[in-house]
Every structure is written in C-alpha cells, then in structure tokens.
Design an enzyme around this catalytic site. Structure first.
Site, PDB file in Angstrom:
ATOM      1  N   SER A  98       0.795  -1.240   0.000  1.00  0.00           N
ATOM      2  CA  SER A  98       0.000   0.000   0.000  1.00  0.00           C
ATOM      3  C   SER A  98       0.817   1.275   0.000  1.00  0.00           C
ATOM      4  O   SER A  98       0.222   2.370  -0.084  1.00  0.00           O
ATOM      5  CB  SER A  98      -0.941   0.014   1.198  1.00  0.00           C
ATOM      6  OG  SER A  98      -1.951  -0.928   0.997  1.00  0.00           O
ATOM      7  N   THR A 335       2.625   2.749   5.030  1.00  0.00           N
ATOM      8  CA  THR A 335       3.045   1.380   5.334  1.00  0.00           C
ATOM      9  C   THR A 335       2.515   0.476   4.231  1.00  0.00           C
ATOM     10  O   THR A 335       1.579   0.839   3.517  1.00  0.00           O
ATOM     11  CB  THR A 335       2.449   0.943   6.686  1.00  0.00           C
ATOM     12  OG1 THR A 335       1.096   1.417   6.755  1.00  0.00           O
ATOM     13  CG2 THR A 335       3.228   1.522   7.851  1.00  0.00           C
ATOM     14  N   SER A 362       5.323 -11.613   5.827  1.00  0.00           N
ATOM     15  CA  SER A 362       4.065 -10.903   6.134  1.00  0.00           C
ATOM     16  C   SER A 362       3.164 -11.858   6.882  1.00  0.00           C
ATOM     17  O   SER A 362       3.538 -13.001   7.145  1.00  0.00           O
ATOM     18  CB  SER A 362       3.385 -10.435   4.835  1.00  0.00           C
ATOM     19  OG  SER A 362       2.948 -11.567   4.103  1.00  0.00           O
TER      20      SER A 362
HETATM   21  S1  HEL Z   1      -3.531  -3.848   4.807  1.00  0.00           S
HETATM   22  C1  HEL Z   1      -2.618  -2.660   5.801  1.00  0.00           C
HETATM   23  C2  HEL Z   1      -1.590  -2.100   4.822  1.00  0.00           C
HETATM   24  N1  HEL Z   1      -2.170  -2.152   3.526  1.00  0.00           N
HETATM   25  C3  HEL Z   1      -3.411  -2.895   3.359  1.00  0.00           C
HETATM   26  C4  HEL Z   1      -2.833  -3.469   2.106  1.00  0.00           C
HETATM   27  C5  HEL Z   1      -1.603  -2.715   2.432  1.00  0.00           C
HETATM   28  N2  HEL Z   1      -2.599  -4.849   2.039  1.00  0.00           N
HETATM   29  C6  HEL Z   1      -3.572  -5.754   1.966  1.00  0.00           C
HETATM   30  O1  HEL Z   1      -4.740  -5.427   1.910  1.00  0.00           O
HETATM   31  C7  HEL Z   1      -3.097  -7.178   1.962  1.00  0.00           C
HETATM   32  C8  HEL Z   1      -3.961  -7.984   2.801  1.00  0.00           C
HETATM   33  C9  HEL Z   1      -3.471  -9.406   2.923  1.00  0.00           C
HETATM   34  C10 HEL Z   1      -2.078  -9.525   3.450  1.00  0.00           C
HETATM   35  C11 HEL Z   1      -1.817 -10.892   4.047  1.00  0.00           C
HETATM   36  C12 HEL Z   1      -0.367 -10.914   4.474  1.00  0.00           C
HETATM   37  O2  HEL Z   1      -0.072 -10.446   5.597  1.00  0.00           O
HETATM   38  O3  HEL Z   1       0.454 -11.319   3.650  1.00  0.00           O
HETATM   39  N3  HEL Z   1      -2.670 -11.087   5.185  1.00  0.00           N
HETATM   40  C13 HEL Z   1      -3.584 -12.070   5.245  1.00  0.00           C
HETATM   41  O4  HEL Z   1      -3.760 -12.860   4.355  1.00  0.00           O
HETATM   42  C14 HEL Z   1      -4.387 -12.115   6.526  1.00  0.00           C
HETATM   43  N4  HEL Z   1      -5.332 -13.183   6.566  1.00  0.00           N
HETATM   44  C15 HEL Z   1      -3.600  -1.637   6.315  1.00  0.00           C
HETATM   45  C16 HEL Z   1      -1.909  -3.360   6.929  1.00  0.00           C
HETATM   46  C17 HEL Z   1      -1.144  -0.703   5.181  1.00  0.00           C
HETATM   47  O5  HEL Z   1      -0.309  -0.620   6.073  1.00  0.00           O
HETATM   48  O6  HEL Z   1      -1.641   0.267   4.624  1.00  0.00           O
HETATM   49  O7  HEL Z   1      -0.510  -2.801   2.089  1.00  0.00           O
END
Ligand code: HEL
Length: 400
Positions: A98, A335, A362
């Site tokens: 993101s 982030t 992650s």
């Molecule tokens: S989430 C956050 C971060 N942002 C958002 C976006 C990004 N990333 C995502 O939406 C990925 C979601 C799945 C990631 C996955 C993993 O950790 O690899 N997690 C899962 O599958 C959980 N079940 C708000 C943290 C941000 O910091 O802006 O990048």
C-alpha cells in the site's frame, strides 16, 4: 550485518558504534514541525537491534535505509533468499504494497493541480454510474471515508489458500469494485474513516479515465522518470520482480507451518492500491520530493496533509499516513503489507530525513510491530522512551 555509511563514503563497522543511551527528550507540541536539522542523529546501533528483533520474530531478512541530507545509513540482517542463502541488501527491490497508495494519490492530486479533477466532485461525475451513491467524492475515496467495503477482507480470510487462489489471476478494476459492492457500505460517505483497498482501485480507474492512459504510464511519466526512480516498477500483470530483489515469504495462519515463497504474483487484486515494486533508495527519494513540495503545489500538498485521526498515534490524509513517535516527532509516509513483504516508508515534515524499512515476510504481526521500531531509532535517536505520547489536545479530532 550493519553496513552503516555515514556521510559520503565513510563506513562505520558495527564494533565501533556506540550503544550508549541517553534520557528521552521531552515531547514538545512543536515537534511536528521540527525540521530534520533539529532531529538527533539516527541511532544506527538501535536500527540494527530492531532488525535483529525482526528476525527473532520470524522474518528471513530485513533492511533499513535512512537518508539525511547527504548522509545515508544502511543496515541489513538476514537473507534475501532462503534457498540460496543470499544476504539481503539495501539495494534489493521488493513489493511495497500500500505504499503504492501514496503514488496513486499524488498522481490524482497533480491532476487536481492541472484543473482536470475536483477533489470534492462525486466520483460518478468522472465515471458515470460506477458507484451506487452519488455523494461519494474523490476526497472521500482518497481519505478512506467513502464507506466502500474492502473486498480483500474476504479474499484473504484464509491467508495461504486466499493468496494461492489469486496469485496468478488478472482482475479488471471493475471486477474488484463489483466484489466490494456485493457488501453493504461500511458508513455513509464522509461519516467515518474505514481503510479499504477498494478506494484506491477507484483511484486507479480515475487515473486511467482522466489521463486517457494506464496507471503504469501515469506513474512512469509523472513520478518514476522525473525522480529518476531506477528501482520502481509497475509490471502488472507480470508476476516477476525485475533485477536484484528480495524474495517474500508469507507466514501461514497455522503456527509452525513452513513459510510460503510468495515472491511471484500478479498483485492484480491490488493494482493501483498496492502493486508497485521499489527499493529503499527510491522510496526515500519519493517521500523526500513529496514533503519538500517538489511534486505538488503547496495547496495540494496541504490537502494531502489534512489528517483524519485513526488511532492514538496514527492519522490518515490523502494517501498519506502520519505517525507520532515517542519523542514527539511526527513522520509522514505509508506502510505496506503484501504477501511476503512489510514496508515502512516515512519522512520528516520537511522531507530532509527519510526512512524505508522492509522485512521479507508478512502475516506476522510481531514482525510488523517490531519493524516499527526503526522509526524510533531513525527519527528519535538514541535512548528515546518507549512510552507513547498522548495526542495533543488540538490533534484529537482531525476528521474533516
Ligand atoms: S492492509 C494494511 C496495509 N495495507 C493494506 C494493504 C496494504 N494490504 C492488503 O490489503 C493485503 C492484505 C493481505 C495480506 C496478508 C499478508 O499479511 O500477507 N494477510 C492475510 O492474508 C491475513 N489473513 C492496512 C496493513 C497498510 O499498512 O496500509 O498494504
């Protein structure tokens, strides 16, 4: 390994780094506006300690780069690739998730500067009938106040199977928006902050509509080429990271299960919400240019920096996060969390000091939490307190 370069050319080995601590400085209300010149020197030993704790919590590798004027501080620990045991490098490229949202927001704000976009106009003015509510404005989308449901909540409810189901898929922007619209809106337009990838998919569609080209073309023409970002790529739907890069390892939900190499994927589920590839140097260059006013007019930058309170230490502007550190300094950036990679990329208010930290795993909250410690070492210097400062009275409610 600590490979801290302090100043141009000089290298300090870990052994000669002083790890003396000094009492925490008192937080001051003016700290937010403090320029990098007034900040204490980055704590390189502290950065290394943070990276060691990031590895202790399960990351194969981690890197950090702090730029401060002509000085750069580079620290790495662990591996870029678990199978070859190649060490991670601050020169490695990685997926920034993101952090991409800052790039997308800047493109749209540049279009606003060019009078091609009104931030307070309904999205549906530019993309007729796209959204079910004509009251949702461009500003609501960029500040995560549209109420559009985040389709990734369901997509990645199960981390590994959810990821494997989409890693090779190619979505259209409208496919992703349709997934979101299957669910009710989370709030009325403008009524609340609710982070949603859907907002930045809408942003991608807006970029394409207003420029008549691709988001890739817009990133390249407006940001990558002018800033000389040699490590920054938007390759969607290609699955590979070009050139020297870190592998990314997704942590399964089941404790003790083996890490999944998630390096290669289309990232089509995110696109303009999270599909960029970059490096620590390029992200520091980008946020420095942004905060120094080189990408937007002063008026548009001020709009990007109108923040909505998210929690005790974090606020969100337009594609920009503000974090308040324990020493009272606020930093600005974003982030990222994409399968296999966590990123923090932040700058001081004047853009003169920048930090990018990344870990190549992650779905591991302990790693994400530990990696945040790099911000403290980079911007607060040595021996800063761990207790978080309560927000100042005037900062409590920053909702627009
Ligand atoms: S989430 C956050 C971060 N942002 C958002 C976006 C990004 N990333 C995502 O939406 C990925 C979601 C799945 C990631 C996955 C993993 O950790 O690899 N997690 C899962 O599958 C959980 N079940 C708000 C943290 C941000 O910091 O802006 O990048």
């Amino acid at each position: 390994m600590v490979s801290a370069r302090v100043g141009r050319g000089a290298v300090l080995a870990a052994a000669v780094l002083s790890l003396l601590t000094v009492p925490a400085r008192a937080a001051t209300p003016q700290a937010d506006a403090r320029g990098a010149a007034a900040l204490p020197a980055p704590d390189v030993g502290g950065l290394d300690a943070v990276l060691r704790s990031v590895l202790d919590r399960g990351a194969p590798g981690a890197l950090v780069r702090v730029d401060d004027g002509a000085d750069a501080y580079l620290v790495t620990r662990g591996f870029a690739d678990r199978s070859t045991r190649q060490g991670i490098s601050t020169a490695d490229r990685f997926r920034i998730g993101s952090v991409t949202k800052s790039f997308s927001a800047v493109v749209l704000l540049q279009l606003a500067d060019e009078h091609k976009l009104d931030l307070d106009a309904p999205v549906n003015r530019y993309l007729p009938k796209l959204l079910p509510d004509d009251r949702i404005t461009v500003r609501h989308v960029l500040s995560h106040r549209s109420g559009l449901y985040d389709y990734t909540t369901d997509m990645f409810a199960r981390s590994v199977s959810g990821f494997e189901a989409v890693r090779d898929k190619v979505f259209g922007y409208r496919d992703l928006i349709a997934l979101s619209l299957r669910k009710p809106r989370t709030n009325a337009p403008g009524a609340a902050y609710a982070y949603s990838n859907t907002n930045y998919v809408v942003a991608g569609l807006l970029i394409e509509k207003l420029t008549g080209g691709s988001v890739r073309g817009a990133y390249e023409k407006r940001l990558i080429t002018p800033l000389g970002l040699r490590d920054t790529f938007y390759v969607h739907p290609d699955t590979r990271i070009p050139g020297r890069h870190a592998h990314g390892y997704l942590t399964p939900d089941d404790a003790g299960a083996a890490l999944v190499d998630a390096t290669e994927q289309t990232v089509s589920w995110a696109q303009s919400a999270g599909a960029l590839i970059s490096s620590a140097r390029d992200l520091n260059t980008f946020y420095s240019a942004l905060l120094r006013g080189r990408l937007l007019s002063a008026a548009r930058l001020a709009e990007m920096e109108r923040f909505t309170r998210v929690d005790a230490t974090t606020s969100y502007g337009l594609g920009l996060r503000r974090r308040e550190l324990s020493c009272g300094v606020s930093v600005y950036g974003h982030t990222g969390a994409v399968q296999g990679f966590y990123t923090y990329a932040f700058a001081s208010k004047d853009g003169r000091r920048t930090l990018t930290a990344a870990a190549n795993t992650s779905n591991n909250a302990k790693v994400l939490g530990a990696l945040a410690g790099t911000l403290e070492s980079a911007f607060c210097g040595r021996g800063t307190g761990k207790a978080l400062r309560a927000p100042a009275a005037g900062q409590r409610d920053l909702r627009q």
